[in-house]
Design an enzyme around this catalytic site. Structure first.
Site, PDB file in Angstrom:
ATOM      1  CG  HIS A 165      23.493  13.308  -0.073  1.00 17.62           C
ATOM      2  ND1 HIS A 165      23.796  14.619  -0.383  1.00 17.62           N
ATOM      3  CD2 HIS A 165      23.982  12.566  -1.090  1.00 17.62           C
ATOM      4  CE1 HIS A 165      24.437  14.667  -1.539  1.00 17.62           C
ATOM      5  NE2 HIS A 165      24.556  13.424  -1.993  1.00 17.62           N
ATOM      6  CB  CYS A 176      20.429  17.767   1.447  1.00 17.47           C
ATOM      7  SG  CYS A 176      21.095  16.126   1.047  1.00 17.47           S
ATOM      8  CD  GLU A 207      22.667  16.253   4.380  1.00 18.29           C
ATOM      9  OE1 GLU A 207      23.346  17.277   4.194  1.00 18.29           O
ATOM     10  OE2 GLU A 207      22.955  15.139   3.895  1.00 18.29           O
TER      11      GLU A 207
END
Length: 153
Positions: free
Chosen positions: A57, A90, A59
């Site tokens: 992801h 996250c 993040e």
């Protein structure tokens, strides 16, 4: 000197540019930027498809780059700008990295770990809580996601 609101908009625009790169690459268009003391530590966008990595992801990738650049896992005083509300994975990484502040664009009603489904960043049972500012350029961030998913249906 910029106000906090102007700074948030400036860095969210950079995160949105990262999301646009993800969109072009066929990834879910989420972008992230980590900033500390006005300095950009890292920029990233989703790379799950390209890397065959479910944890890739925006993040997570931005946090990894930031901690490597600083040679420490602690990101105290850092702000993460991300175009969509972080998921629970996250959100947990933000707490573990001791990020000071999160600024996000649009909510994630299906997987949000900050406000929509869970409140991980403000849970007093954890050893670290994170200041959150939601909705910065939210409509722009949401529209890019809607466009991406419309094209895939």
């Amino acid at each position: 000197m910029m106000t906090q609101e102007e700074e948030d908009i400036y860095f969210m625009k950079l995160a949105h540019e990262e999301a646009s790169l993800a969109y072009i690459a066929g990834e879910v268009p989420v972008g992230a930027v980590v900033v500390r003391g006005g300095e950009i530590l890292a920029k990233a966008h989703n790379l799950r498809e390209a890397s065959c990595d479910p944890s890739a992801h925006a993040e997570i990738l931005a946090l990894r780059s930031s901690t490597q650049a600083l040679d420490t896992w602690r990101l105290s005083g850092a702000t993460l700008y991300v175009t969509m509300e972080p998921c629970i994975m996250c959100s947990g990484a933000l707490v573990n990295a001791r990020v000071g502040r999160l600024v996000y664009g649009c909510k994630d009603a299906k997987a949000g770990g900050v406000d929509s489904l869970y409140s991980i960043l403000s849970d007093s049972r954890l050893n670290h809580q994170i200041e959150v500012t939601a909705g910065v350029l939210g409509e722009d961030c949401a529209e890019l996601l809607k466009q991406f998913f419309r094209e895939r249906r």
